[in-house]
Design an enzyme around this catalytic site. Structure first.
Site, PDB file in Angstrom:
ATOM      1  N   HIS A  80      -5.011  20.740  -9.920  1.00 13.05           N
ATOM      2  CA  HIS A  80      -5.364  21.000  -8.528  1.00 13.05           C
ATOM      3  C   HIS A  80      -6.881  20.831  -8.352  1.00 13.05           C
ATOM      4  CE1 HIS A  80      -5.790  25.208 -10.250  1.00 13.05           C
ATOM      5  NE2 HIS A  80      -6.951  25.035  -9.662  1.00 13.05           N
TER       6      HIS A  80
HETATM    7  P1  TYD Z   1      -2.943  28.576 -10.928  1.00 11.57           P
HETATM    8  O1  TYD Z   1      -4.274  28.604 -10.266  1.00 11.57           O
HETATM    9  O2  TYD Z   1      -1.949  27.559 -10.470  1.00 11.57           O
HETATM   10  O3  TYD Z   1      -3.135  28.438 -12.515  1.00 11.57           O
HETATM   11  P2  TYD Z   1      -3.670  27.199 -13.389  1.00 11.57           P
HETATM   12  O4  TYD Z   1      -4.666  26.457 -12.550  1.00 11.57           O
HETATM   13  O5  TYD Z   1      -4.287  27.811 -14.602  1.00 11.57           O
HETATM   14  O6  TYD Z   1      -2.504  26.349 -13.783  1.00 11.57           O
HETATM   15  O7  TYD Z   1      -2.319  30.032 -10.793  1.00 11.57           O
HETATM   16  C1  TYD Z   1      -1.135  30.421 -11.462  1.00 11.57           C
HETATM   17  C2  TYD Z   1      -0.572  31.627 -10.716  1.00 11.57           C
HETATM   18  O8  TYD Z   1      -1.471  32.737 -10.748  1.00 11.57           O
HETATM   19  C3  TYD Z   1      -0.306  31.324  -9.258  1.00 11.57           C
HETATM   20  O9  TYD Z   1       0.917  31.994  -8.907  1.00 11.57           O
HETATM   21  C4  TYD Z   1      -1.437  31.974  -8.521  1.00 11.57           C
HETATM   22  C5  TYD Z   1      -1.803  33.150  -9.427  1.00 11.57           C
HETATM   23  N1  TYD Z   1      -3.231  33.492  -9.377  1.00 11.57           N
HETATM   24  C6  TYD Z   1      -3.648  34.709  -8.870  1.00 11.57           C
HETATM   25  O10 TYD Z   1      -2.844  35.546  -8.439  1.00 11.57           O
HETATM   26  N2  TYD Z   1      -4.984  35.009  -8.861  1.00 11.57           N
HETATM   27  C7  TYD Z   1      -5.916  34.137  -9.324  1.00 11.57           C
HETATM   28  O11 TYD Z   1      -7.131  34.450  -9.283  1.00 11.57           O
HETATM   29  C8  TYD Z   1      -5.474  32.871  -9.835  1.00 11.57           C
HETATM   30  C9  TYD Z   1      -6.473  31.863 -10.349  1.00 11.57           C
HETATM   31  C10 TYD Z   1      -4.135  32.582  -9.844  1.00 11.57           C
END
Ligand code: TYD
Length: 132
Positions: free
Chosen positions: A49
């Site tokens: 992303h």
């Molecule tokens: P995501 O940002 O998609 O993780 P990555 O980039 O490491 O693959 O987030 C994964 C899950 O965690 C998603 O359901 C959103 C949640 N999340 C939070 O609740 N708080 C946060 O600060 C972050 C970064 C993610």
């Protein structure tokens, strides 16, 4: 594309190593949120992303992993394997994390609270917005 590396102050002695990150001083923003990622399967691929406005700093405080950074024009691969050198994840940089060592722990510092509205999770949409 230019990678912005972040050298992190550390103090090492026979009793261990201490790393300190100060908002504004060591990274170019005030820290509003800290999260850490661990227990990644070796084959996992995370991130995938870009953020619209949120700036982040990424540190690999244990083990190693790779980051792909993509500004929509150029891509770069960075290996993070040292707690004393992080990288900036600026807004509108598509990023992916992969090739995690078994012991890998990533700490991310962000300049804003979690906001799903700030994510671009579709690569085609990202390319479209990045090239405007
Ligand atoms: P995501 O940002 O998609 O993780 P990555 O980039 O490491 O693959 O987030 C994964 C899950 O965690 C998603 O359901 C959103 C949640 N999340 C939070 O609740 N708080 C946060 O600060 C972050 C970064 C993610």
């Amino acid at each position: 594309m230019e990678i912005k590396y972040l050298p992190i102050t550390h103090k090492q002695n026979a009793a261990g190593s201490l790393f300190a990150v100060e908002g504004i001083n060591d990274i170019p923003f005030a820290i509003a949120r800290v999260y850490y990622i661990l227990d990644m399967p070796i084959a996992a691929r995370r991130g995938k992303h870009a953020h619209i406005k949120i700036s982040q700093a990424a540190l690999c405080i244990r083990g190693a992993c790779k980051f792909l950074l993509d500004d929509g024009k150029e891509k770069a691969e960075v290996i993070l394997d040292n707690p004393s050198l992080g990288i900036m994840l600026e807004p509108m940089i598509w990023h992916e994390m992969y090739d995690f060592s078994k012991d890998c722990i990533i700490v991310i510092l962000a300049d804003a609270h979690y906001d799903e509205q700030d994510y671009i999770r579709d690569y085609t949409e990202f390319l479209h917005k990045a090239q405007k």
